[in-house]
Scaffold this motif. Structure first.
Motif, short mmCIF file in Angstrom:
data_model
loop_
_atom_site.label_atom_id
_atom_site.label_comp_id
_atom_site.label_asym_id
_atom_site.label_seq_id
_atom_site.Cartn_x
_atom_site.Cartn_y
_atom_site.Cartn_z
N PRO A 72 0.79 -1.24 0.00
CA PRO A 72 0.00 0.00 0.00
C PRO A 72 0.82 1.28 0.00
CG PRO A 72 -0.95 -1.59 1.52
CD PRO A 72 0.34 -2.18 1.04
N PHE A 73 1.84 1.37 0.86
CA PHE A 73 2.61 2.61 0.93
C PHE A 73 3.40 2.86 -0.36
CE2 PHE A 73 6.54 4.95 1.73
CZ PHE A 73 6.04 6.14 2.25
N PHE A 77 2.83 6.00 -2.82
CA PHE A 77 3.88 6.99 -3.04
C PHE A 77 4.15 7.16 -4.54
CE2 PHE A 77 8.21 8.48 -3.54
CZ PHE A 77 8.27 9.54 -2.63
N ALA A 78 4.22 6.05 -5.26
CA ALA A 78 4.45 6.13 -6.71
C ALA A 78 3.32 6.89 -7.40
CB ALA A 78 4.59 4.73 -7.30
N GLU A 79 2.11 6.66 -6.95
CA GLU A 79 0.96 7.36 -7.52
C GLU A 79 1.05 8.86 -7.23
OE1 GLU A 79 -3.60 7.68 -6.11
OE2 GLU A 79 -2.98 5.66 -6.71
N LEU A 81 3.73 10.60 -6.63
CA LEU A 81 4.85 11.15 -7.40
C LEU A 81 4.43 11.40 -8.85
CD1 LEU A 81 7.86 11.86 -7.11
CD2 LEU A 81 8.38 9.54 -7.86
N GLN A 82 3.72 10.46 -9.43
CA GLN A 82 3.24 10.63 -10.80
C GLN A 82 2.29 11.83 -10.90
OE1 GLN A 82 0.12 8.02 -12.49
NE2 GLN A 82 1.64 7.43 -14.01
N SER A 83 1.40 11.97 -9.93
CA SER A 83 0.46 13.09 -9.94
C SER A 83 1.18 14.43 -9.87
CB SER A 83 -0.53 12.97 -8.77
OG SER A 83 -1.33 11.81 -8.91
N GLU A 84 2.22 14.50 -9.04
CA GLU A 84 2.99 15.73 -8.92
C GLU A 84 3.74 16.05 -10.21
OE1 GLU A 84 4.64 19.17 -7.03
OE2 GLU A 84 2.81 17.97 -6.86
N ALA A 288 5.97 13.11 -1.49
CA ALA A 288 6.29 12.98 -2.92
C ALA A 288 6.71 14.32 -3.50
CB ALA A 288 5.09 12.41 -3.68
N ARG A 289 6.00 15.39 -3.13
CA ARG A 289 6.37 16.72 -3.62
C ARG A 289 7.77 17.10 -3.16
NH1 ARG A 289 0.96 17.92 -2.28
NH2 ARG A 289 1.59 18.74 -0.25
#
Length: 320
Positions: A72-73, A77-79, A81-84, A288-289
């Motif tokens: 889950p973590f 986190f990857a999601e 990061l992609q959104s940012e 992530a940001r």
């Protein structure tokens, strides 16, 4: 590690010719290109960070290394990061390209990407042993401590854990267990264990621990063994969502009785609707940001802090 001089000798050309090839500046004949490429392949040469910055353009491609994408973590986190990345790209940041997810056997796969000059930097969200000096590209870690040369993004692990323990203590819980996978490398995650030990010592309570180096996927087996041995617990603090759910399931299957459970991470709601876990919630979007900002600064040769702490919050749910 091979140097640019080693490559020049192996290819039978001058150092300046190899430099022109690596940087993309200036003419290099097809014959010399072939020789240089063969030498790079045989010597497994990785251009230094300063050498890479000489290119006319960077790809700004990055890798994120995780033990497993189904955790889950790591997936959250990857999601984030992609959104940012998409957000910044939509705002006109022309530096951004792509993120390659590297799961399992992370070190070997990361080296493969670097040797082929497919990435300009990497995020390490992994417990695998790494020597950053071997890679020659900027790195940023999440929780891992690799020295001042590699910035780390983390939550306020110690303080956040203390808040959760005080909550349990104020509820009258006195037999509090602690379960999780102990990092095999230096990590800020160990501060959760430190907070547990310090709090119980302060309150004069006996520790109940199951904290060792486990492989992801073994959580339920570990939780069942823990609860079979520790029959009088009234609460458990789990160092991850995966261990919290494993403890909840093991308690149900063993008929354990009333047991408060608090998880650390707080990103299971999208995976499990019931119960809603009482959690220490990491600000994964904020982490992530921060990680992306640090890595872009490292790639561009800008100064950046050694660490960024993103505070976690406490969320009351149904399990405590």
């Amino acid at each position: 590690m091979a140097s640019i001089i080693d490559v020049a000798k192996a290819a039978g050309v001058g150092k300046s010719t190899v430099s022109r090839y690596v940087s993309g500046k200036g003419y290099v004949s097809e014959e010399n290109r072939a020789r240089i490429e063969e030498a790079i392949r045989k010597l497994r040469y990785v251009p230094s960070t300063s050498g890479r910055s000489l290119r006319l353009q960077r790809s700004y491609a990055m890798a994120i290394c995780v033990p497993m994408i189904t955790h889950p973590f790591f997936s959250r986190f990857a999601e984030s990061l992609q959104s940012e990345l998409f957000r910044l790209a939509e705002e006109g940041d022309g530096r951004l390209n792509k993120v390659i997810i590297v799961a399992q056997d992370e070190q070997r796969k990361l080296k493969w990407l670097i040797e082929r000059r497919l990435i300009d930097g990497a995020f390490l969200v992994t417990h695998e042993k790494f020597d950053f000096k071997e890679f020659g590209v900027p790195l940023v870690t999440v929780d891992r401590l690799m020295g001042r040369e590699v910035p780390v993004v983390t939550s306020d692990n110690y303080e956040a854990t203390l808040r959760a323990l005080r909550y349990l203590y104020d509820k009258g819980r006195r037999s509090i267990g602690f379960i999780g996978g102990r990092p095999s490398q230096r990590s800020e995650v160990l501060r959760r264990y430190d907070a547990y030990c310090d709090f119980l010592e302060e309150k004069g309570l006996a520790p109940h621990l199951r904290y060792q180096d486990y492989r992801h996927g073994e959580e339920i087996e570990v939780a069942e063994g823990f609860l079979r041995e520790e029959k009088g617990l009234d609460a458990v603090l789990a160092t991850s969502d995966a261990f919290a759910f494993a403890t909840y399931r093991a308690a149900f299957e063993l008929g354990y009785g009333a047991l408060d459970i608090i998880s650390y991470d707080g990103c299971m709601d999208e995976w499990i609707q019931r119960p809603r876990f009482t959690s220490i919630v990491q600000d994964i979007d904020g982490m992530a940001r921060a990680a992306l900002s640090l890595l872009l600064k490292k790639i561009c040769g800008e100064s950046c802090p050694d660490s960024v702490v993103v505070p976690a919050s406490f969320r009351k749910g149904e399990t405590a």
